[in-house]
Design an enzyme around this catalytic site. Sequence first.
Site, PDB file in Angstrom:
ATOM      1  N   CYS A 261       0.818  -1.221   0.000  1.00 31.36           N
ATOM      2  CA  CYS A 261       0.000   0.000   0.000  1.00 31.36           C
ATOM      3  C   CYS A 261       0.851   1.270   0.000  1.00 31.36           C
ATOM      4  O   CYS A 261       0.634   2.176  -0.820  1.00 31.36           O
ATOM      5  CB  CYS A 261      -0.958  -0.016   1.188  1.00 31.36           C
ATOM      6  SG  CYS A 261      -0.187   0.008   2.828  1.00 31.36           S
ATOM      7  N   HIS A 315      -2.446   0.944   7.038  1.00 27.58           N
ATOM      8  CA  HIS A 315      -2.851   0.917   5.627  1.00 27.58           C
ATOM      9  C   HIS A 315      -3.066   2.331   5.127  1.00 27.58           C
ATOM     10  O   HIS A 315      -3.482   3.227   5.877  1.00 27.58           O
ATOM     11  CB  HIS A 315      -4.135   0.103   5.453  1.00 27.58           C
ATOM     12  CG  HIS A 315      -4.553  -0.081   4.029  1.00 27.58           C
ATOM     13  ND1 HIS A 315      -3.739  -0.684   3.090  1.00 27.58           N
ATOM     14  CD2 HIS A 315      -5.699   0.274   3.367  1.00 27.58           C
ATOM     15  CE1 HIS A 315      -4.368  -0.705   1.917  1.00 27.58           C
ATOM     16  NE2 HIS A 315      -5.546  -0.130   2.063  1.00 27.58           N
ATOM     17  N   GLU A 327      -6.036   1.617  -4.208  1.00 25.95           N
ATOM     18  CA  GLU A 327      -5.248   1.025  -3.143  1.00 25.95           C
ATOM     19  C   GLU A 327      -4.572  -0.267  -3.581  1.00 25.95           C
ATOM     20  O   GLU A 327      -4.989  -0.927  -4.536  1.00 25.95           O
ATOM     21  CB  GLU A 327      -6.116   0.720  -1.922  1.00 25.95           C
ATOM     22  CG  GLU A 327      -7.129  -0.387  -2.161  1.00 25.95           C
ATOM     23  CD  GLU A 327      -7.924  -0.775  -0.925  1.00 25.95           C
ATOM     24  OE1 GLU A 327      -7.567  -0.342   0.185  1.00 25.95           O
ATOM     25  OE2 GLU A 327      -8.914  -1.516  -1.084  1.00 25.95           O
TER      26      GLU A 327
END
Length: 362
Positions: A261, A315, A327
């Site tokens: 990420c 994240h 993402e």
Amino acid sequence: MTTLLRPPDQGGPPRLPRLPSRLRFLRLLIPVGVLALGLVVVLMMGLLVVGQFTGGGDPEAAGTCDAGAGRAAVGVPRTGADLNQTQRDTAGTIIGVAKGMDAPPRAWVVALATAMQESRMGLAGIDVAVDHDSLGVFQQRPSQGWGSPDEVRDPVYATRTFLTRLLAVPGWADLPVTRAAQIVQRSAFPNAYAKWEPLAASLVGDLSGVQGAIRPCTEGPAAGVATTLPPGVARTAIDFAVRETGKPYVWGATGPSSYDCSGLMLRAFQSAGIVLPRVSRDQYGAGAHVPVDQSQPGDLLFWAYDTSDPDSIHHVALYLGDGKMMEAQQTGVPLGVRSVSWSEKGLVRLATRPGTAPPEAT
């Protein structure tokens, strides 16, 4: 002549087949390989130990300012009015002991920030250990030479012991609060102390009238930068990220064939001329914060195990606008666009606008 048959092994380890004579020299390589493996393990352990006592990856270690001084972390108390009576009493005890030792006010700030992080200023782990044998206001461990269990439970003793060790650190007063606390505590999360700096400074001011014990970070490349992205940055970063759709998620990867990420965010903004830190929790501090429901295309969205604690961020994603985001989600899920809801579990209530300065630094 009678031939004696060798009895089979009874419960012992199986015997390796005998190597041909021309290959027996390979046995000489076994101890060499074992020795080499041992050296690798020792070197790796050495690097881990050194990393605990050097500035290494701590972005605050090289400076003298306190990065948390202007940080408005969501849900974190900032004044004594946000604390309960137990916490206020504990703060008073810490400051009283510090005064009695003639410790300077900056030491009070370090002690208060540490106590808040370690025990929420007397609310957690005081009498029953929640981590190894850590007890008391500062979560000191009897097994590590901090004193007996009864001693470290005593806030007066615990404060005096903490401050004694802090004041013995060469140049401690010139270090950031987080770094000074870490040298004494050796925490697994050294940057976690930063979010308590505003509260600690407020308590010192309210209880003793002392101001200026923390040093906000106003220098550096972020100073003077506008809180809106330069033209084209958001579009360039978004275009880069979306072009990577369908590529695999691989933890630790930063492209070009796979990403995690934060690796995707790193490369997307690098393509637009903005350098981000490598990991998501550090990317959270890489620009101005805006309420997440006011996010604009190009802002970074974050998820955390504890949304009030930026150090628990795990994240990050790129907001595209119109309720969509790009993402690199997790192993087994290709990179892609999905919808995002501002009420999602774990979504941090502030988004980050990369490359811009926090309002306090402008």
